[in-house]
Enzyme design. Sequence first.
Site, PDB file in Angstrom:
ATOM      1  N   ARG A  46       0.860  -1.205   0.000  1.00  0.00           N
ATOM      2  CA  ARG A  46       0.000   0.000   0.000  1.00  0.00           C
ATOM      3  C   ARG A  46       0.883   1.239   0.000  1.00  0.00           C
ATOM      4  O   ARG A  46       0.575   2.238  -0.631  1.00  0.00           O
ATOM      5  CB  ARG A  46      -0.950   0.000   1.195  1.00  0.00           C
ATOM      6  N   TYR A  98     -17.104  17.896 -14.149  1.00  0.00           N
ATOM      7  CA  TYR A  98     -17.420  16.466 -14.197  1.00  0.00           C
ATOM      8  C   TYR A  98     -18.425  16.109 -13.104  1.00  0.00           C
ATOM      9  O   TYR A  98     -18.263  16.495 -11.947  1.00  0.00           O
ATOM     10  CB  TYR A  98     -16.106  15.685 -14.014  1.00  0.00           C
ATOM     11  N   ASP A 169      -8.037  19.858 -13.292  1.00  0.00           N
ATOM     12  CA  ASP A 169      -8.386  18.526 -13.803  1.00  0.00           C
ATOM     13  C   ASP A 169      -8.069  18.556 -15.302  1.00  0.00           C
ATOM     14  O   ASP A 169      -8.798  19.166 -16.086  1.00  0.00           O
ATOM     15  CB  ASP A 169      -9.872  18.255 -13.538  1.00  0.00           C
ATOM     16  N   LYS A 194      -8.833   7.743 -18.903  1.00  0.00           N
ATOM     17  CA  LYS A 194      -9.223   8.306 -20.199  1.00  0.00           C
ATOM     18  C   LYS A 194      -8.031   8.314 -21.160  1.00  0.00           C
ATOM     19  O   LYS A 194      -7.578   7.265 -21.568  1.00  0.00           O
ATOM     20  CB  LYS A 194      -9.835   9.696 -19.985  1.00  0.00           C
TER      21      LYS A 194
END
Length: 379
Positions: A46, A98, A169, A194
């Site tokens: 992690r 978004y 973003d 994306k």
Amino acid sequence: MKFETKLIHAGIKPDASTGAIMTPIFQTSTYVQNKPGDHLGFQYARSQNPTRTILQENLAALEKARYGICFSSGMAAIDAVLRLLEPGEEVIATYDLYGGSYRLMTKLFEKYGIKMHFIDLSNEDELNKALNQKTRLVWVESPTNPMLNIIDIKKVAQSVAEDVLVCVDNTFASPYLQTPMDLGADIVMHSATKYLGGHSDVIHGCLMVNDKTLADQLYFIQNAVGAVPGPQDCFLILRGIKTLHVRMDRACENAAFIAKKLQNFEQINKVYYPGLSSHPRHDLAAAQMRDFGAMISFDLKDDSLEKAKKILSNTHFFSLAESLGGVESLIGHPATMTHSTIPKAEREKIGLTDSLIRLSVGIENKDDLWNDLRQAIES
Ligand SMILES: *Cc1c(COP(=O)(O)O)cnc(C)c1O
């Protein structure tokens, strides 16, 4: 290194133990120590994973930043930025952002005592009115979704006080078309799902920053919260990134072609694409971006749900699906899909009509794409 070389080489070395040219997928949860504290810099997966470390270094270089921090999704990356805030502090964000970002900000972080202001960030007066002593973060998207507005990132960065973070973003543009660090941003965020991944086969998010203190805070959140990507997902993003420039060049070329065709088509009302000279912020887009991207929205003279639905169910190469940025073209309907939670009156204020259709233009043959779209519109 120039950008295209960075995509393939920045932060990436052949594997030291085998010479493998491709970054290995270190599918492990932990690492063996010789004595307590005597290890190779990796303790628990992690906290650190070598596949992820290499991706983080590559991503940082692409956005001209010093540090990259990866997450299991774009939303987890946004969540990490919002966790930097204390109750009582305020966020200013673009109003057409978004849908998932809007949901996270309003349904969760407002509950934790963080106040959100959604404004037209391209309007300087509105920004100055919303800024106050409690403002800690300005959240920018450009181009915006789904209206393809362009926000002047440099102007926003210059308008805010030193201690206010500006986060961009950059998902729609990708670092190939736009590098917000050059324009004064403090944090760049991507849904790597994306364009960076580019093949519609992985969910992933990342943040890039220059400031060491900020990077340490974000690494702390990454480890403390644990919304980390697995090594296989990091490998897929590393592989996708290598072709970002060639995919983006072709997708932009295809999108420009289709936007022009749509603009001259009689059944179309408005086409939203920053590359058209009719776009109100075409000049700003030309100055701020290398090219205009591959996202297009348009609506119909016959502004009805029925007509839009007919088009959406009659394309063959444009698949009806959420998401964007893959090699294959997608078609979507913001009013009933990505933006359905926004009330109709609110939607229409920003031009998001019932017949608005959003395209993510892929890298197929452009004549095939246009013929597909045309027959669906004529159907
Ligand atoms: C998809 C997307 C997100 C969310 O990213 P996920 O990887 O789906 O969690 C955030 N911002 C923009 C602009 C997006 O397109």
